[in-house]
Design a protein around this motif. Structure first.
Motif, PDB file in Angstrom:
ATOM      1  N   SER A  70       0.770  -1.101  -0.062  1.00  0.00           N
ATOM      2  CA  SER A  70       0.055   0.045  -0.039  1.00  0.00           C
ATOM      3  C   SER A  70       1.024   1.215   0.008  1.00  0.00           C
ATOM      4  CB  SER A  70      -0.954   0.000   1.499  1.00  0.00           C
ATOM      5  OG  SER A  70      -0.093   0.331   2.571  1.00  0.00           O
ATOM      6  N   SER A  71       0.201   2.417  -0.241  1.00  0.00           N
ATOM      7  CA  SER A  71       0.951   3.706  -0.177  1.00  0.00           C
ATOM      8  C   SER A  71       1.701   3.779   0.992  1.00  0.00           C
ATOM      9  CB  SER A  71       0.100   4.747  -0.689  1.00  0.00           C
ATOM     10  OG  SER A  71      -1.067   4.905  -0.002  1.00  0.00           O
ATOM     11  N   HIS A  72       1.173   3.363   2.402  1.00  0.00           N
ATOM     12  CA  HIS A  72       1.425   3.556   3.552  1.00  0.00           C
ATOM     13  C   HIS A  72       2.779   2.795   3.610  1.00  0.00           C
ATOM     14  CE1 HIS A  72       1.244   3.233   8.045  1.00  0.00           C
ATOM     15  NE2 HIS A  72       1.571   2.010   7.777  1.00  0.00           N
ATOM     16  N   GLN A  73       2.903   1.563   2.891  1.00  0.00           N
ATOM     17  CA  GLN A  73       4.176   1.280   3.065  1.00  0.00           C
ATOM     18  C   GLN A  73       5.183   1.872   2.111  1.00  0.00           C
ATOM     19  OE1 GLN A  73       2.089  -2.314   2.057  1.00  0.00           O
ATOM     20  NE2 GLN A  73       2.266  -3.290   4.222  1.00  0.00           N
ATOM     21  N   LEU A  74       4.802   2.122   0.894  1.00  0.00           N
ATOM     22  CA  LEU A  74       5.618   2.744  -0.091  1.00  0.00           C
ATOM     23  C   LEU A  74       5.977   3.975   0.085  1.00  0.00           C
ATOM     24  CD1 LEU A  74       3.792   1.319  -3.247  1.00  0.00           C
ATOM     25  CD2 LEU A  74       6.051   0.404  -2.356  1.00  0.00           C
ATOM     26  N   ASP A  75       5.255   4.727   0.771  1.00  0.00           N
ATOM     27  CA  ASP A  75       5.570   6.226   1.227  1.00  0.00           C
ATOM     28  C   ASP A  75       6.512   6.460   2.369  1.00  0.00           C
ATOM     29  OD1 ASP A  75       4.118   6.822  -0.903  1.00  0.00           O
ATOM     30  OD2 ASP A  75       2.356   7.621   0.068  1.00  0.00           O
ATOM     31  N   ARG A  76       6.760   5.425   3.094  1.00  0.00           N
ATOM     32  CA  ARG A  76       7.495   5.499   4.398  1.00  0.00           C
ATOM     33  C   ARG A  76       8.935   4.908   4.079  1.00  0.00           C
ATOM     34  NH1 ARG A  76       4.256   2.937   9.100  1.00  0.00           N
ATOM     35  NH2 ARG A  76       5.964   4.019  10.330  1.00  0.00           N
ATOM     36  N   PRO A  77      10.005   5.640   3.826  1.00  0.00           N
ATOM     37  CA  PRO A  77      11.200   5.027   3.475  1.00  0.00           C
ATOM     38  C   PRO A  77      11.865   4.175   4.569  1.00  0.00           C
ATOM     39  CG  PRO A  77      11.200   7.363   3.461  1.00  0.00           C
ATOM     40  CD  PRO A  77       9.937   7.185   4.055  1.00  0.00           C
ATOM     41  N   GLU A  78      11.600   4.169   5.817  1.00  0.00           N
ATOM     42  CA  GLU A  78      11.976   3.319   6.898  1.00  0.00           C
ATOM     43  C   GLU A  78      11.607   1.910   6.640  1.00  0.00           C
ATOM     44  OE1 GLU A  78       8.356   5.465   8.813  1.00  0.00           O
ATOM     45  OE2 GLU A  78      10.122   5.822   7.498  1.00  0.00           O
ATOM     46  N   ARG A  79      10.395   1.652   5.848  1.00  0.00           N
ATOM     47  CA  ARG A  79       9.676   0.230   5.596  1.00  0.00           C
ATOM     48  C   ARG A  79      10.600  -0.284   4.580  1.00  0.00           C
ATOM     49  NH1 ARG A  79       4.771  -0.980   7.690  1.00  0.00           N
ATOM     50  NH2 ARG A  79       5.644  -3.143   6.976  1.00  0.00           N
ATOM     51  N   GLY A  80      11.510   0.299   3.905  1.00  0.00           N
ATOM     52  CA  GLY A  80      12.655  -0.283   2.955  1.00  0.00           C
ATOM     53  C   GLY A  80      11.740  -1.040   1.743  1.00  0.00           C
ATOM     54  N   PHE A  81      10.588  -0.394   1.261  1.00  0.00           N
ATOM     55  CA  PHE A  81       9.854  -0.954   0.039  1.00  0.00           C
ATOM     56  C   PHE A  81      10.303  -0.231  -1.334  1.00  0.00           C
ATOM     57  CE2 PHE A  81       7.471  -2.922   3.286  1.00  0.00           C
ATOM     58  CZ  PHE A  81       7.029  -4.319   2.373  1.00  0.00           C
ATOM     59  N   ARG A  82      11.126   0.915  -1.131  1.00  0.00           N
ATOM     60  CA  ARG A  82      11.551   1.640  -2.092  1.00  0.00           C
ATOM     61  C   ARG A  82      13.066   2.343  -2.150  1.00  0.00           C
ATOM     62  NH1 ARG A  82       9.858   7.475  -1.710  1.00  0.00           N
ATOM     63  NH2 ARG A  82       9.543   8.036   0.333  1.00  0.00           N
ATOM     64  N   PHE A  83      13.420   2.676  -3.154  1.00  0.00           N
ATOM     65  CA  PHE A  83      14.548   3.421  -3.324  1.00  0.00           C
ATOM     66  C   PHE A  83      14.051   4.856  -3.358  1.00  0.00           C
ATOM     67  CE2 PHE A  83      15.962  -0.499  -5.434  1.00  0.00           C
ATOM     68  CZ  PHE A  83      16.974  -0.764  -4.739  1.00  0.00           C
ATOM     69  N   SER A  84      14.814   5.653  -2.292  1.00  0.00           N
ATOM     70  CA  SER A  84      14.274   7.019  -2.203  1.00  0.00           C
ATOM     71  C   SER A  84      15.466   8.118  -2.254  1.00  0.00           C
ATOM     72  CB  SER A  84      13.302   7.025  -1.119  1.00  0.00           C
ATOM     73  OG  SER A  84      14.158   6.935   0.154  1.00  0.00           O
ATOM     74  N   PRO A  85      15.330   9.374  -2.892  1.00  0.00           N
ATOM     75  CA  PRO A  85      16.233  10.142  -2.726  1.00  0.00           C
ATOM     76  C   PRO A  85      16.419  10.655  -1.202  1.00  0.00           C
ATOM     77  CG  PRO A  85      14.446  11.284  -3.633  1.00  0.00           C
ATOM     78  CD  PRO A  85      14.089   9.775  -3.622  1.00  0.00           C
ATOM     79  N   GLY A  86      17.700  11.059  -0.985  1.00  0.00           N
ATOM     80  CA  GLY A  86      17.800  11.695   0.565  1.00  0.00           C
ATOM     81  C   GLY A  86      18.488  10.949   1.280  1.00  0.00           C
ATOM     82  N   PRO A  87      17.862  10.520   2.772  1.00  0.00           N
ATOM     83  CA  PRO A  87      18.727   9.717   3.588  1.00  0.00           C
ATOM     84  C   PRO A  87      18.496   8.278   3.047  1.00  0.00           C
ATOM     85  CG  PRO A  87      17.122  11.218   4.747  1.00  0.00           C
ATOM     86  CD  PRO A  87      16.986  11.674   3.108  1.00  0.00           C
ATOM     87  N   GLU A  88      19.533   7.500   3.161  1.00  0.00           N
ATOM     88  CA  GLU A  88      19.599   6.120   2.678  1.00  0.00           C
ATOM     89  C   GLU A  88      18.251   5.502   3.476  1.00  0.00           C
ATOM     90  OE1 GLU A  88      22.598   2.682   2.716  1.00  0.00           O
ATOM     91  OE2 GLU A  88      23.466   4.787   1.936  1.00  0.00           O
ATOM     92  N   SER A  89      17.600   4.468   3.042  1.00  0.00           N
ATOM     93  CA  SER A  89      16.666   3.768   3.614  1.00  0.00           C
ATOM     94  C   SER A  89      16.928   2.523   3.482  1.00  0.00           C
ATOM     95  CB  SER A  89      15.138   3.936   3.020  1.00  0.00           C
ATOM     96  OG  SER A  89      15.072   3.507   1.735  1.00  0.00           O
ATOM     97  N   PRO A  90      16.840   1.496   4.566  1.00  0.00           N
ATOM     98  CA  PRO A  90      16.945   0.268   4.374  1.00  0.00           C
ATOM     99  C   PRO A  90      16.224  -0.642   3.487  1.00  0.00           C
ATOM    100  CG  PRO A  90      15.359   0.554   6.298  1.00  0.00           C
ATOM    101  CD  PRO A  90      15.795   2.067   5.733  1.00  0.00           C
ATOM    102  N   LEU A  91      17.001  -1.667   2.923  1.00  0.00           N
ATOM    103  CA  LEU A  91      16.184  -2.692   1.992  1.00  0.00           C
ATOM    104  C   LEU A  91      15.693  -3.865   2.604  1.00  0.00           C
ATOM    105  CD1 LEU A  91      15.659  -2.844  -1.008  1.00  0.00           C
ATOM    106  CD2 LEU A  91      17.947  -4.199  -1.394  1.00  0.00           C
ATOM    107  N   ASP A  92      14.547  -3.395   3.418  1.00  0.00           N
ATOM    108  CA  ASP A  92      13.832  -4.573   4.223  1.00  0.00           C
ATOM    109  C   ASP A  92      12.852  -5.119   3.338  1.00  0.00           C
ATOM    110  OD1 ASP A  92      12.535  -5.876   5.927  1.00  0.00           O
ATOM    111  OD2 ASP A  92      12.972  -4.336   7.646  1.00  0.00           O
ATOM    112  N   MET A  93      11.713  -4.572   3.060  1.00  0.00           N
ATOM    113  CA  MET A  93      10.864  -5.335   2.332  1.00  0.00           C
ATOM    114  C   MET A  93       9.804  -6.374   2.926  1.00  0.00           C
ATOM    115  SD  MET A  93      12.127  -5.095  -1.535  1.00  0.00           S
ATOM    116  CE  MET A  93      10.579  -5.020  -2.406  1.00  0.00           C
ATOM    117  N   ARG A  94      10.042  -6.512   4.430  1.00  0.00           N
ATOM    118  CA  ARG A  94       9.033  -7.380   4.897  1.00  0.00           C
ATOM    119  C   ARG A  94       7.835  -6.492   5.459  1.00  0.00           C
ATOM    120  NH1 ARG A  94      12.803  -8.930   9.725  1.00  0.00           N
ATOM    121  NH2 ARG A  94      13.118  -6.773   9.508  1.00  0.00           N
ATOM    122  N   MET A  95       6.738  -7.501   5.359  1.00  0.00           N
ATOM    123  CA  MET A  95       5.430  -6.798   5.737  1.00  0.00           C
ATOM    124  C   MET A  95       5.335  -6.599   7.411  1.00  0.00           C
ATOM    125  SD  MET A  95       3.349  -6.246   3.419  1.00  0.00           S
ATOM    126  CE  MET A  95       3.048  -6.546   1.553  1.00  0.00           C
TER     127      MET A  95
END
Length: 128
Positions: A70-95
């Motif tokens: 959901s956008s709730h997961q994609l829009d929050r960099p700390e969830r690790g579902f996307r690459f985002s500009p700015g601060p590095e976010s973890p590559l997690d992708m676990r629900m």
């Protein structure tokens, strides 16, 4: 969910399943006005039959599935579902980040190339 509950009042029961504890919390907050007509369970949809039997042994009248991220997961960099500009976010992708299990970063670092290809093909719906 709100529309279903409104249309099935006063006796309709909604059973909601989601692996994401954040989604369960948010749904609980939004659906609180419906009281005990809402039963939210942190579980995979693959366990729908068991959960439905446990939550409403008399049976169910319908099933509505909203699968995927959901956008709730994609829009929050700390969830690790996307690459985002700015601060590095973890590559997690676990629900459910609280459960044991490998993060996407760990899988990429440890799985052989052939296994990664199989995973991407099977779960990422990429052509083989």
């Amino acid at each position: 969910a709100e529309a279903i509950l409104e249309r099935t009042a006063p006796d309709g029961i909604l059973i909601g399943l989601d692996l994401d504890p954040d989604a369960i919390r948010e749904a609980g907050r939004r659906l609180a006005p419906f009281g005990d007509r809402v039963r939210l369970v942190q579980a995979s949809f693959r366990h729908l039959e068991r959960v439905a039997r446990e939550e409403n042994p008399d049976g169910i009248d319908g099933v509505l599935l909203d699968l995927g991220v959901s956008s709730h997961q994609l829009d929050r960099p700390e969830r690790g579902f996307r690459f985002s500009p700015g601060p590095e976010s973890p590559l997690d992708m676990r629900m459910d980040r609280g459960r044991e299990g490998a993060t996407a970063a760990r899988l990429l670092a440890t799985l052989p190339a052939a296994e990664l290809e199989r995973v991407f093909s099977e779960y990422g719906e990429l052509p083989g």
